[in-house]
Design a protein around this motif. Structure first.
Motif, PDB file in Angstrom:
ATOM      1  N   UNK A   1       0.826  -1.209   0.000  1.00  0.00           N
ATOM      2  CA  UNK A   1       0.000   0.000   0.000  1.00  0.00           C
ATOM      3  C   UNK A   1       0.861   1.261   0.000  1.00  0.00           C
ATOM      4  N   UNK A   2       2.109   1.127   0.373  1.00  0.00           N
ATOM      5  CA  UNK A   2       3.011   2.284   0.418  1.00  0.00           C
ATOM      6  C   UNK A   2       3.855   2.401  -0.847  1.00  0.00           C
ATOM      7  N   UNK A   3       3.564   1.575  -1.852  1.00  0.00           N
ATOM      8  CA  UNK A   3       4.323   1.620  -3.099  1.00  0.00           C
ATOM      9  C   UNK A   3       3.824   2.771  -3.969  1.00  0.00           C
ATOM     10  N   UNK A   4       4.684   3.287  -4.855  1.00  0.00           N
ATOM     11  CA  UNK A   4       4.217   4.343  -5.783  1.00  0.00           C
ATOM     12  C   UNK A   4       3.121   3.827  -6.707  1.00  0.00           C
ATOM     13  N   UNK A   5       2.316   4.742  -7.214  1.00  0.00           N
ATOM     14  CA  UNK A   5       1.266   4.372  -8.160  1.00  0.00           C
ATOM     15  C   UNK A   5       1.905   3.936  -9.479  1.00  0.00           C
ATOM     16  N   UNK A   6       1.355   2.887 -10.069  1.00  0.00           N
ATOM     17  CA  UNK A   6       1.845   2.440 -11.376  1.00  0.00           C
ATOM     18  C   UNK A   6       0.871   2.880 -12.461  1.00  0.00           C
ATOM     19  N   UNK A   7       1.371   2.948 -13.696  1.00  0.00           N
ATOM     20  CA  UNK A   7       0.519   3.346 -14.805  1.00  0.00           C
ATOM     21  C   UNK A   7      -0.630   2.361 -14.993  1.00  0.00           C
ATOM     22  N   UNK A   8      -0.356   1.072 -14.813  1.00  0.00           N
ATOM     23  CA  UNK A   8      -1.410   0.065 -14.973  1.00  0.00           C
ATOM     24  C   UNK A   8      -2.505   0.232 -13.922  1.00  0.00           C
ATOM     25  N   UNK A   9      -2.096   0.558 -12.690  1.00  0.00           N
ATOM     26  CA  UNK A   9      -3.067   0.749 -11.613  1.00  0.00           C
ATOM     27  C   UNK A   9      -3.967   1.948 -11.888  1.00  0.00           C
ATOM     28  N   UNK A  10      -3.374   3.046 -12.380  1.00  0.00           N
ATOM     29  CA  UNK A  10      -4.155   4.242 -12.697  1.00  0.00           C
ATOM     30  C   UNK A  10      -5.089   3.962 -13.865  1.00  0.00           C
TER      31      UNK A  10
ATOM     32  N   UNK B   1     -10.486   7.744 -24.374  1.00  0.00           N
ATOM     33  CA  UNK B   1     -10.145   7.902 -25.785  1.00  0.00           C
ATOM     34  C   UNK B   1      -8.783   8.561 -25.977  1.00  0.00           C
ATOM     35  N   UNK B   2      -8.403   9.461 -25.081  1.00  0.00           N
ATOM     36  CA  UNK B   2      -7.146  10.198 -25.242  1.00  0.00           C
ATOM     37  C   UNK B   2      -6.091   9.762 -24.226  1.00  0.00           C
ATOM     38  N   UNK B   3      -6.223   8.548 -23.719  1.00  0.00           N
ATOM     39  CA  UNK B   3      -5.328   8.101 -22.656  1.00  0.00           C
ATOM     40  C   UNK B   3      -3.860   8.101 -23.094  1.00  0.00           C
ATOM     41  N   UNK B   4      -3.582   7.705 -24.328  1.00  0.00           N
ATOM     42  CA  UNK B   4      -2.188   7.662 -24.793  1.00  0.00           C
ATOM     43  C   UNK B   4      -1.548   9.042 -24.783  1.00  0.00           C
ATOM     44  N   UNK B   5      -2.356  10.090 -24.911  1.00  0.00           N
ATOM     45  CA  UNK B   5      -1.828  11.450 -24.956  1.00  0.00           C
ATOM     46  C   UNK B   5      -1.677  12.044 -23.554  1.00  0.00           C
ATOM     47  N   UNK B   6      -2.639  11.774 -22.681  1.00  0.00           N
ATOM     48  CA  UNK B   6      -2.679  12.458 -21.379  1.00  0.00           C
ATOM     49  C   UNK B   6      -2.172  11.602 -20.227  1.00  0.00           C
ATOM     50  N   UNK B   7      -1.836  10.337 -20.483  1.00  0.00           N
ATOM     51  CA  UNK B   7      -1.504   9.453 -19.356  1.00  0.00           C
ATOM     52  C   UNK B   7      -0.277   9.926 -18.578  1.00  0.00           C
ATOM     53  N   UNK B   8       0.691  10.538 -19.262  1.00  0.00           N
ATOM     54  CA  UNK B   8       1.885  10.998 -18.551  1.00  0.00           C
ATOM     55  C   UNK B   8       1.542  12.130 -17.589  1.00  0.00           C
ATOM     56  N   UNK B   9       0.631  13.035 -18.004  1.00  0.00           N
ATOM     57  CA  UNK B   9       0.212  14.120 -17.101  1.00  0.00           C
ATOM     58  C   UNK B   9      -0.520  13.567 -15.882  1.00  0.00           C
ATOM     59  N   UNK B  10      -1.390  12.586 -16.108  1.00  0.00           N
ATOM     60  CA  UNK B  10      -2.113  11.966 -14.982  1.00  0.00           C
ATOM     61  C   UNK B  10      -1.130  11.252 -14.063  1.00  0.00           C
ATOM     62  N   UNK B  11      -0.186  10.543 -14.678  1.00  0.00           N
ATOM     63  CA  UNK B  11       0.816   9.815 -13.883  1.00  0.00           C
ATOM     64  C   UNK B  11       1.652  10.778 -13.042  1.00  0.00           C
ATOM     65  N   UNK B  12       2.036  11.920 -13.626  1.00  0.00           N
ATOM     66  CA  UNK B  12       2.805  12.926 -12.881  1.00  0.00           C
ATOM     67  C   UNK B  12       1.991  13.489 -11.711  1.00  0.00           C
ATOM     68  N   UNK B  13       0.678  13.678 -11.919  1.00  0.00           N
ATOM     69  CA  UNK B  13      -0.169  14.190 -10.836  1.00  0.00           C
ATOM     70  C   UNK B  13      -0.225  13.203  -9.677  1.00  0.00           C
ATOM     71  N   UNK B  14      -0.336  11.895  -9.974  1.00  0.00           N
ATOM     72  CA  UNK B  14      -0.354  10.894  -8.912  1.00  0.00           C
ATOM     73  C   UNK B  14       0.991  10.823  -8.192  1.00  0.00           C
ATOM     74  N   UNK B  15       2.078  11.021  -8.938  1.00  0.00           N
ATOM     75  CA  UNK B  15       3.393  11.022  -8.299  1.00  0.00           C
ATOM     76  C   UNK B  15       3.551  12.198  -7.344  1.00  0.00           C
TER      77      UNK B  15
ATOM     78  N   UNK C   1       2.198  11.088  -4.192  1.00  0.00           N
ATOM     79  CA  UNK C   1       3.073  10.135  -3.501  1.00  0.00           C
ATOM     80  C   UNK C   1       4.243  10.833  -2.828  1.00  0.00           C
ATOM     81  N   UNK C   2       4.792  11.839  -3.490  1.00  0.00           N
ATOM     82  CA  UNK C   2       5.938  12.563  -2.927  1.00  0.00           C
ATOM     83  C   UNK C   2       5.510  13.690  -1.992  1.00  0.00           C
ATOM     84  N   UNK C   3       4.188  13.796  -1.737  1.00  0.00           N
ATOM     85  CA  UNK C   3       3.640  14.820  -0.828  1.00  0.00           C
ATOM     86  C   UNK C   3       3.937  16.225  -1.329  1.00  0.00           C
ATOM     87  N   UNK C   4       3.983  16.384  -2.641  1.00  0.00           N
ATOM     88  CA  UNK C   4       4.144  17.710  -3.237  1.00  0.00           C
ATOM     89  C   UNK C   4       2.741  18.251  -3.512  1.00  0.00           C
TER      90      UNK C   4
END
Length: 204
Positions: A117-126, A151-165, A168-171
């Motif tokens: 539960x304390x692991x970083x979020x993965x792209x597959x999980x999101x 529909x636009x996941x391939x384009x926006x997934x990096x932005x979503x992934x950065x938001x989840x990170x 995780x880093x409490x930023x």
């Protein structure tokens, strides 16, 4: 039917006529809307004014221009907002001190490790979470629907992934808006005047 009960055949005919009438009325409304839309596309001033009138009428019906607060009537936006916050804060109430508490460790003993539960979020999980979102819902404050995200996941997934990170880093820079809610008051009656005449709904 106003003077005597209908026979079985008459009742059947009445139902058929009513269905046909409702179908024709719906078709007539659709044709009228289509005509207005086509006229608007052609730049017809009459159609534009028609749409403007209906839009302004709808806005007037949903706009709150004054509120009855006690014995006085407030009309300024800030005064109405302050009255709404005060009223609904009182309706929600405050948390009372508890006389007893529950020792949750006695109720349930965890036998499996929870280190994952304390692991970083993965792209597959999101992505799995996005796939579980319900379809056909109204868009959020940003105007994006679930269908858009998929529909636009391939384009926006990096932005979503950065938001989840950032979570995780409490930023938490810029995340204060996640704790805000858009509050809308729906009138319970046509002549709503006081805040008790409105039902609040919120979009978080």
């Amino acid at each position: 039917q106003d003077f005597r009960p209908l026979s079985h055949d008459e009742a059947w005919l009445r139902r058929k006529l009513k269905c046909s009438y409702l179908g024709l009325a719906s078709l007539e409304r659709s044709i009228a809307r289509q005509r207005v839309r086509l006229a608007w596309l052609r730049g017809d001033d009459v159609a534009v004014s028609y749409l403007n009138i209906h839009a302004s009428h709808r806005k007037q019906r949903t706009a709150i221009t004054s509120l009855q607060v006690g014995a006085q009537t407030v009309t300024s936006h800030d005064a109405m907002a302050e009255a709404a916050v005060s009223h609904f804060s009182g309706v929600l109430g405050t948390a009372e001190a508890r006389e007893f508490s529950i020792d949750q460790s006695i109720l349930r003993q965890y036998t499996s490790p929870l280190d994952d539960l304390d692991e970083p979020f993965s792209e597959e999980e999101i992505w799995r979470a996005v796939q579980c979102l319900p379809s056909g819902k109204a868009p959020g404050p940003d105007g994006f629907t679930t269908e858009f995200l998929r529909a636009s996941w391939d384009i926006i997934k990096q932005d979503i992934y950065d938001a989840f990170n950032k979570f995780y880093t409490a930023n938490g820079r810029g995340f204060q808006k996640l704790n805000e809610a858009l509050l809308t008051l729906l009138p319970k009656r046509a002549d709503a005047a006081a805040l008790s005449d409105y039902r609040p709904i919120s979009l978080i």
